[in-house]
Design an enzyme around this catalytic site. Structure first.
Site, PDB file in Angstrom:
ATOM      1  N   LYS A  52       0.830  -1.210   0.000  1.00 54.66           N
ATOM      2  CA  LYS A  52       0.000   0.000   0.000  1.00 54.66           C
ATOM      3  C   LYS A  52       0.865   1.260   0.000  1.00 54.66           C
ATOM      4  O   LYS A  52       0.560   2.237  -0.700  1.00 54.66           O
ATOM      5  CB  LYS A  52      -0.929  -0.002   1.220  1.00 54.66           C
ATOM      6  CG  LYS A  52      -2.095  -0.971   1.095  1.00 54.66           C
ATOM      7  CD  LYS A  52      -2.843  -1.101   2.413  1.00 54.66           C
ATOM      8  CE  LYS A  52      -3.989  -2.090   2.270  1.00 54.66           C
ATOM      9  NZ  LYS A  52      -4.620  -2.446   3.540  1.00 54.66           N
ATOM     10  N   GLN A  96      -5.397  -2.021   9.661  1.00 62.35           N
ATOM     11  CA  GLN A  96      -5.174  -3.319   9.028  1.00 62.35           C
ATOM     12  C   GLN A  96      -5.685  -4.456   9.913  1.00 62.35           C
ATOM     13  O   GLN A  96      -5.347  -4.534  11.087  1.00 62.35           O
ATOM     14  CB  GLN A  96      -3.675  -3.506   8.736  1.00 62.35           C
ATOM     15  CG  GLN A  96      -3.328  -4.768   7.989  1.00 62.35           C
ATOM     16  CD  GLN A  96      -3.925  -4.823   6.586  1.00 62.35           C
ATOM     17  OE1 GLN A  96      -4.004  -3.800   5.906  1.00 62.35           O
ATOM     18  NE2 GLN A  96      -4.346  -5.987   6.168  1.00 62.35           N
ATOM     19  N   ASP A 119     -11.673   1.944   3.575  1.00 61.16           N
ATOM     20  CA  ASP A 119     -11.852   0.488   3.467  1.00 61.16           C
ATOM     21  C   ASP A 119     -13.315   0.132   3.186  1.00 61.16           C
ATOM     22  O   ASP A 119     -13.623  -0.977   2.774  1.00 61.16           O
ATOM     23  CB  ASP A 119     -11.405  -0.202   4.768  1.00 61.16           C
ATOM     24  CG  ASP A 119     -10.081  -0.941   4.593  1.00 61.16           C
ATOM     25  OD1 ASP A 119      -9.714  -1.252   3.447  1.00 61.16           O
ATOM     26  OD2 ASP A 119      -9.428  -1.223   5.615  1.00 61.16           O
TER      27      ASP A 119
END
Length: 291
Positions: A52, A96, A119
């Site tokens: 990322k 995460q 997300d």
């Protein structure tokens, strides 16, 4: 059989994003900024977050990584989430997953400001997506829809079976496929579905997100079907330097000859998941979801 090349499409989209970001900055706009919170040292999470950061650099985003050890308290993590919610320079951030067992993932997800939830996991974004309002869409389903579009795969009136019902892939995927822009007729199937083989074999488009390596075999797939394999399970292998390899949820060698289109693992859906996060961050920076 046509291979759906996620790496190729992701590279094209990243190039498009990079050009748009350059234009924004050249016109005096703010550089988009994405942050990630990483707790502990899970191998898969470490790799994913590293990618990322690399992706952000490639498209001209600013990126930040906030690290915590496994023993971070839930309170400390929630305080950091609140701090990022209030950081005006930050357009979006992710926490995460998975998190250590002493931390409630749902509590953390719900603490994120929906306007920065790139997300697409927050209940407000999920709810907005379900009723067709602008929202940040969960990255993997978003990426799959983009693949179908860019390969000009006909979806209108097609029978789509989504195999799996997770909140991250299966459920949002089924909603997106049924929406007016896509117009598929959707069945959600799972491990408790009766006559599962027959249900899958009736699909024009089969999207597999079970998390069970090589679960889908040739007798579960209709001749000429489009098969999207979301699975990425690490399995031991004595044929690789790392000692493991990635397996999809589809028995590829057996299934691929029957398909009109199929995604490989790796190199299919995975690169699109990461690219969708960039697309969501750009949408946030441009204030296109929440005005």
């Amino acid at each position: 059989m046509n291979l759906i090349d996620g790496n190729k499409v992701a590279a094209e989209i990243k190039q498009e994003i990079a050009e748009e970001v350059k234009q924004i900055i050249d016109n005096g706009g703010k550089q988009p900024h994405l942050a990630a919170i990483l707790v502990g040292h899970d191998g898969g999470s470490e790799t994913y977050v590293a990618y990322k950061i690399k992706d952000c650099e490639a498209v001209g985003f600013k990126s930040s990584l906030i690290r915590y050890e496994d023993d971070v308290t839930e309170e400390e993590l929630l305080a950091k989430v609140e701090e990022l919610n209030n950081d005006d320079d930050l357009d979006g951030f992710i926490v995460q997953l998975p998190l250590p067992k002493h931390i409630s993932e749902q509590k953390v997800i719900e603490a994120i400001d929906p306007r920065k939830d790139v997300d697409g996991f927050h209940p407000i974004n999920v709810g907005r997506m379900v009723i067709g309002l602008p929202s940040f869409v969960s990255a993997t389903p978003y990426g799959i829809v983009e693949l179908l579009k860019r390969y000009n795969i006909e979806t209108s009136g097609k029978n789509c079976v989504v195999l799996g019902r997770s909140n991250i892939v299966g459920r949002p995927m089924s909603v997106l496929m049924s929406q007016k822009a896509i117009n598929a007729t959707v069945t959600v199937a799972h491990s408790r579905t009766a006559n599962l083989k027959e249900v899958c074999a009736n699909a024009d488009i089969l999207i597999v997100a079970m998390g069970v390596p090589e679960f889908v075999t040739a007798d579960m797939v209709k001749e000429g079907a489009v098969v999207i394999d979301v699975g990425t399970t690490r399995v031991k292998s004595d044929k690789t330097k790392s000692g493991w390899k990635l397996k999809g949820d589809v028995l590829y060698d057996e299934v691929a000859p029957k398909c009109s289109y199929i995604t490989p693992v790796p190199g299919g859906v995975g690169p699109m998941t990461r690219t969708s996060l960039l697309l969501n961050t750009l949408l946030s920076a441009k204030k296109e979801i929440y005005k």
